[in-house]
Structures are given as structure tokens and as C-alpha cells.
Design a protein around this motif. Structure first.
Motif, PDB file in Angstrom:
ATOM      1  N   ALA A  54       0.821  -1.211   0.000  1.00 42.59           N
ATOM      2  CA  ALA A  54       0.000   0.000   0.000  1.00 42.59           C
ATOM      3  C   ALA A  54       0.855   1.262   0.000  1.00 42.59           C
ATOM      4  N   HIS A  55       2.160   1.117   0.231  1.00 42.12           N
ATOM      5  CA  HIS A  55       3.051   2.275   0.306  1.00 42.12           C
ATOM      6  C   HIS A  55       4.123   2.273  -0.787  1.00 42.12           C
ATOM      7  N   PHE A  56       4.622   1.087  -1.138  1.00 41.29           N
ATOM      8  CA  PHE A  56       5.720   0.988  -2.089  1.00 41.29           C
ATOM      9  C   PHE A  56       5.208   0.955  -3.525  1.00 41.29           C
ATOM     10  N   ASP A  57       5.943   1.633  -4.424  1.00 48.00           N
ATOM     11  CA  ASP A  57       5.826   1.384  -5.859  1.00 48.00           C
ATOM     12  C   ASP A  57       6.747   0.208  -6.170  1.00 48.00           C
ATOM     13  N   ILE A  58       6.186  -0.936  -6.523  1.00 44.58           N
ATOM     14  CA  ILE A  58       6.953  -2.166  -6.721  1.00 44.58           C
ATOM     15  C   ILE A  58       7.076  -2.454  -8.207  1.00 44.58           C
ATOM     16  N   GLN A  59       8.279  -2.836  -8.619  1.00 47.86           N
ATOM     17  CA  GLN A  59       8.506  -3.206 -10.014  1.00 47.86           C
ATOM     18  C   GLN A  59       9.345  -4.476 -10.064  1.00 47.86           C
ATOM     19  N   ALA A  60       9.129  -5.283 -11.079  1.00 55.08           N
ATOM     20  CA  ALA A  60      10.025  -6.380 -11.427  1.00 55.08           C
ATOM     21  C   ALA A  60      10.797  -5.920 -12.656  1.00 55.08           C
ATOM     22  N   VAL A  61      12.107  -5.708 -12.504  1.00 51.44           N
ATOM     23  CA  VAL A  61      12.905  -5.084 -13.563  1.00 51.44           C
ATOM     24  C   VAL A  61      13.755  -6.103 -14.318  1.00 51.44           C
ATOM     25  N   GLY A  62      13.513  -7.377 -14.066  1.00 53.67           N
ATOM     26  CA  GLY A  62      14.244  -8.425 -14.770  1.00 53.67           C
ATOM     27  C   GLY A  62      13.855  -9.785 -14.222  1.00 53.67           C
ATOM     28  N   GLU A  63      14.194 -10.818 -14.974  1.00 53.72           N
ATOM     29  CA  GLU A  63      13.935 -12.196 -14.568  1.00 53.72           C
ATOM     30  C   GLU A  63      15.227 -12.985 -14.753  1.00 53.72           C
ATOM     31  N   ILE A  64      15.657 -13.659 -13.677  1.00 48.83           N
ATOM     32  CA  ILE A  64      16.933 -14.358 -13.678  1.00 48.83           C
ATOM     33  C   ILE A  64      16.686 -15.860 -13.625  1.00 48.83           C
ATOM     34  N   ALA A  65      17.181 -16.577 -14.632  1.00 49.80           N
ATOM     35  CA  ALA A  65      17.052 -18.024 -14.670  1.00 49.80           C
ATOM     36  C   ALA A  65      18.282 -18.678 -14.058  1.00 49.80           C
ATOM     37  N   THR A  66      18.063 -19.767 -13.367  1.00 56.26           N
ATOM     38  CA  THR A  66      19.157 -20.582 -12.836  1.00 56.26           C
ATOM     39  C   THR A  66      18.963 -22.007 -13.349  1.00 56.26           C
ATOM     40  N   ARG A  67      19.790 -22.922 -12.892  1.00 53.64           N
ATOM     41  CA  ARG A  67      19.594 -24.323 -13.248  1.00 53.64           C
ATOM     42  C   ARG A  67      18.382 -24.913 -12.535  1.00 53.64           C
ATOM     43  N   ALA A  70      12.663 -13.082  -9.890  1.00 53.70           N
ATOM     44  CA  ALA A  70      12.447 -11.723 -10.373  1.00 53.70           C
ATOM     45  C   ALA A  70      13.403 -10.777  -9.660  1.00 53.70           C
ATOM     46  N   LEU A  71      13.828  -9.726 -10.375  1.00 54.95           N
ATOM     47  CA  LEU A  71      14.606  -8.646  -9.771  1.00 54.95           C
ATOM     48  C   LEU A  71      13.631  -7.561  -9.340  1.00 54.95           C
ATOM     49  N   TYR A  72      13.445  -7.410  -8.046  1.00 52.16           N
ATOM     50  CA  TYR A  72      12.459  -6.476  -7.517  1.00 52.16           C
ATOM     51  C   TYR A  72      13.091  -5.154  -7.115  1.00 52.16           C
ATOM     52  N   THR A  73      12.368  -4.078  -7.388  1.00 52.89           N
ATOM     53  CA  THR A  73      12.687  -2.776  -6.802  1.00 52.89           C
ATOM     54  C   THR A  73      11.434  -2.260  -6.099  1.00 52.89           C
ATOM     55  N   MET A 120      16.749  -1.745  -4.016  1.00 54.28           N
ATOM     56  CA  MET A 120      17.003  -2.945  -4.824  1.00 54.28           C
ATOM     57  C   MET A 120      17.903  -3.849  -3.979  1.00 54.28           C
ATOM     58  N   PRO A 121      17.319  -4.579  -3.028  1.00 55.34           N
ATOM     59  CA  PRO A 121      18.133  -5.276  -2.024  1.00 55.34           C
ATOM     60  C   PRO A 121      18.842  -6.532  -2.521  1.00 55.34           C
ATOM     61  N   ILE A 122      18.332  -7.142  -3.613  1.00 59.79           N
ATOM     62  CA  ILE A 122      18.936  -8.396  -4.096  1.00 59.79           C
ATOM     63  C   ILE A 122      19.163  -8.263  -5.597  1.00 59.79           C
ATOM     64  N   VAL A 123      20.334  -7.810  -5.960  1.00 59.75           N
ATOM     65  CA  VAL A 123      20.657  -7.621  -7.381  1.00 59.75           C
ATOM     66  C   VAL A 123      21.023  -8.946  -8.038  1.00 59.75           C
ATOM     67  N   ASN A 124      21.568  -9.874  -7.263  1.00 62.25           N
ATOM     68  CA  ASN A 124      22.050 -11.149  -7.807  1.00 62.25           C
ATOM     69  C   ASN A 124      21.359 -12.325  -7.107  1.00 62.25           C
ATOM     70  N   PRO A 125      20.057 -12.509  -7.327  1.00 62.48           N
ATOM     71  CA  PRO A 125      19.359 -13.590  -6.632  1.00 62.48           C
ATOM     72  C   PRO A 125      19.852 -14.976  -7.033  1.00 62.48           C
ATOM     73  N   GLY A 126      20.272 -15.137  -8.293  1.00 62.41           N
ATOM     74  CA  GLY A 126      20.768 -16.443  -8.726  1.00 62.41           C
ATOM     75  C   GLY A 126      22.027 -16.842  -7.985  1.00 62.41           C
ATOM     76  N   GLY A 127      22.942 -15.885  -7.788  1.00 61.26           N
ATOM     77  CA  GLY A 127      24.154 -16.183  -7.039  1.00 61.26           C
ATOM     78  C   GLY A 127      23.867 -16.442  -5.574  1.00 61.26           C
ATOM     79  N   MET A 128      22.928 -15.682  -5.004  1.00 60.03           N
ATOM     80  CA  MET A 128      22.607 -15.866  -3.596  1.00 60.03           C
ATOM     81  C   MET A 128      21.942 -17.222  -3.364  1.00 60.03           C
ATOM     82  N   TRP A 129      21.064 -17.622  -4.280  1.00 64.38           N
ATOM     83  CA  TRP A 129      20.419 -18.929  -4.169  1.00 64.38           C
ATOM     84  C   TRP A 129      21.444 -20.061  -4.260  1.00 64.38           C
ATOM     85  N   ALA A 130      22.433 -19.904  -5.153  1.00 57.69           N
ATOM     86  CA  ALA A 130      23.427 -20.960  -5.385  1.00 57.69           C
ATOM     87  C   ALA A 130      24.609 -20.878  -4.434  1.00 57.69           C
TER      88      ALA A 130
END
Length: 359
Positions: A41-54, A59-62, A121-131
Motif C-alpha cells: 500500500a506504500h511501495f511502488d513495486i517493479q520487477a525489472v528483470g527475470e533471472i534463470a538458474t539451473r 524476479a529482480l524487484y525494486t 534494490m536489495p537483491i541484485v544477484n538472486p541467482g548467485g545468492m540462491w546458489a
């Protein structure tokens, strides 16, 4: 339009639901989604990219909040560029969560947000963090992925290398397009920060040295940035308002040079008529290792505090810095130097940060 209520529609909240399969996600990603869902209700939320892993894709959220005036000052908070350096992401997430609670009672915060835009943009590299890897799923070190090359020799490998992704600090294939994550970050900076007359950015990392450091461009050269007087004024205000802080505040080139630094590239691409001041917060992880040497045997422990009381201390200690930057942006018209004052600060700044001679 009320700045605390984003325009209706435009973002599908169903994608923020918790992921039931724990192997297809990670704790910081779930925390970010929970914060965005609680604050939709307060944030303007965007998905600015989609990162595929194995495995899964992410999604890259801002998330943005505050003034919608395109001329209002803004502050951007970034984290998770290196997937192993989770504490920087955790710091931003904790501050975002606290921000939501403060909106319920903090009138001063409401006044700030009427004149300032905050971008997360707290997680720029979700694929690396997941792996549990420093690099992104393609093996690219995102902080060395911009196209520019250093003007002087860089540390072997650590300054960025193009031999291949099997070695650390891989810049990516020469001449290839930038990685999705790098391009997305730069787009967010260009559209939401550097397009304004004044903006700040803080990118949270960990893993270098015993001390906490605030680094700013350049990393590619020992030449000093054009907005050195503004950065010196910001440094002076931090020292005056938080006289007991332990940050080393300097150009990154005072430590080492590297190829492809994202913030060098973002700074050089910003309009010359605007003041854009990007900084990297390097949390000194060697201190945590010295206190608990067994962390050396864990990839997670090499870059993050492990013991719960140390995690809490880090999150508590650096929240003041995020508050300070928000206040500095709010008050920018009163402290940004001009005319003779700017010339004086330029002389002081050059004397203070005089480039070191190349070894």
C-alpha cells in the motif's frame, strides 16, 4: 496524489506469495517478498528483470517510496550484487521493515518522504545468492561487468579477468552485452536516481579488511571524480553528526583498481549537470573472522557474521548510516556547495584524497 499510496494496478501481488519449496528459494528472497507484500500500500513495486538458474527463476524487484516529483532528491539502496555477501542485503531488508513500522507513527519520516524519493534494490544477484556463489548464474562477477577498463594495472585476477568463468572475478566475455542483473541495476540508477538534479546511492557489500569502508568512484583510475567537493562535504557532515563512526571514507582507487566497476560506469553516464554521488559500503568481514576463526571453513562465514549477536550488532550499527543519507538528501539544498565555497572544498578534498602514486 498521496505519496504513501502508489497508483492502483500495474503489479501482480500474487507473485509475492511465499514459495513452499525451500530448495527453490532462499531466506532473504522470502523476506523481501514478505516486506513488499506487507508494504504494497506504500511501495511502488517493479520487477525489472527475470533471472534463470539451473533450478528456479527469480524476479529482480525494486521498491520505491516518497515524493513523485521528478526533481526531488533521491537515495538508492542496493545489495546482494555478490551472492555470498548476504549481510548487506539483510541490512537493507531490516531497514525497509523498520521503515514500514515507522510510517505508522513517525511524523518526521512523513515530512521527509514528501520531499525525498527512496529506491530499494536489495537483491541484485538472486541467482548467485540462491546458489551460494559470488558470481551470477553465468559465472560473471557483476561488479566487474561494466565495459570500461582500468587505466593502470589491476591486481591479478581480483581486478577483473576475462580468462573464463571457472576463475573468480570474471568480467564476462569482451564485447558481449552486460549481464541482465548489471543492466537492470544501471537502468534503475539512470531512470530513478541520476535523472534527478541530486541523488545518492549506497551499495552494501562485505568481505574486505578489518574496518568498515565507504568507497566512491573511481575504481578505474586514480584521477579524482568531478564531484569531489560534494563528496567531501558529505564526508564532513557524517563526521560532524556521527563523530564516533568508524568508516574509512575514500576513493576506491586508494585501495586498488579494477575493470568494469558498475558504479564508475553509472557515475560517468549520469548527466554532467546533475549531482549523483554513488558509494559502496564495504563491511570489514576480517574482524568477524578474527573473533571466530572457524568461520574461515565456511564460504558463508568468510563474508558474513555468523553468531546471532554479531548479526544484530551489524544491523543496528549501520542503520544510522542509512538514516543519515536520507536526511542528507532531504536537506541537500542547504549544504550542497556552490561558488567560492565549492572551490574551497575542492582544494581541501584534493589535499585530503590526493591520488597515491602507482606502485
Amino acid at each position: 496524489m498521496d505519496f504513501l499510496h502508489p497508483p492502483a494496478g500495474g503489479f501482480d501481488l500474487s507473485c509475492l506469495a511465499a514459495t513452499p519449496d525451500s530448495s527453490a528459494t532462499f531466506a532473504e528472497h522470502e523476506e523481501l517478498k514478505a516486506i513488499l507484500l506487507a508494504g504494497n500500500a506504500h511501495f511502488d513495486i517493479q520487477a525489472v528483470g527475470e533471472i534463470a538458474t539451473r533450478g528456479p527463476s527469480f524476479a529482480l524487484y525494486t521498491a520505491s517510496i516518497g515524493s513523485r516529483d521528478p526533481l526531488a532528491p533521491a537515495v538508492g539502496f542496493f545489495g546482494g550484487i555478490h551472492g555470498l555477501e548476504r549481510i548487506g542485503t539483510q541490512l537493507i531488508l531490516a531497514w525497509m521493515r523498520a521503515l514500514l513500522f515507522r510510517l505508522e507513527w513517525d511524523e518526521l519520516l512523513h515530512r521527509q518522504l514528501r520531499k525525498v524519493r527512496l529506491v530499494f534494490m536489495p537483491i541484485v544477484n538472486p541467482g548467485g545468492m540462491w546458489a551460494h556463489k559470488r558470481a551470477n548464474p553465468h559465472g560473471v562477477d557483476l561488479m566487474r561487468n561494466a565495459p570500461q577498463r582500468a587505466e593502470s594495472p589491476v591486481p591479478f585476477l581480483a581486478g577483473g579477468q576475462t580468462f573464463g568463468p571457472l576463475l573468480p572475478w570474471y568480467c564476462g566475455r569482451p564485447g558481449a552485452p552486460m549481464e541482465i542483473e548489471s543492466a537492470a541495476l544501471l537502468n534503475v540508477v539512470r531512470e530513478q536516481l541520476a535523472s534527478r538534479p541530486f541523488s545518492l546511492a549506497l551499495d552494501c557489500h562485505s568481505g574486505y579488511g578489518f574496518d568498515d569502508s565507504l568507497w566512491f568512484p573511481y575504481a578505474k583510475t586514480r584521477r579524482l571524480m568531478a564531484h569531489l567537493p560534494e563528496m567531501f562535504a558529505l564526508k564532513t557532515m557524517l563526521e560532524q553528526s556521527h563523530p564516533h563512526h568508524d568508516y574509512s571514507f575514500e576513493p576506491q582507487s586508494n585501495q586498488y583498481l579494477l575493470h568494469g566497476d558498475l558504479w564508475d560506469h553509472a557515475y560517468d553516464q549520469a548527466p554532467a549537470s546533475h549531482v549523483f554521488l554513488p558509494m559502496t559500503l564495504e563491511l570489514g568481514s576480517w574482524l568477524w573472522i578474527r573473533k571466530n576463526p572457524r568461520q574461515l571453513f565456511s564460504r558463508h562465514g568468510m563474508f558474513n557474521p555468523i553468531k546471532a549477536h554479531r548479526v544484530k550488532r551489524v544491523l543496528r550499527r549501520h542503520a544510522d548510516l542509512l538514516d543519515f543519507l536520507t536526511r542528507a538528501a532531504f536537506s541537500a539544498p542547504g549544504w550542497l556547495p556552490a561558488g567560492e565555497r565549492r572551490a574551497q572544498l575542492a582544494q581541501l578534498a584534493v589535499a585530503h584524497w590526493r591520488p597515491r602514486r602507482a606502485p
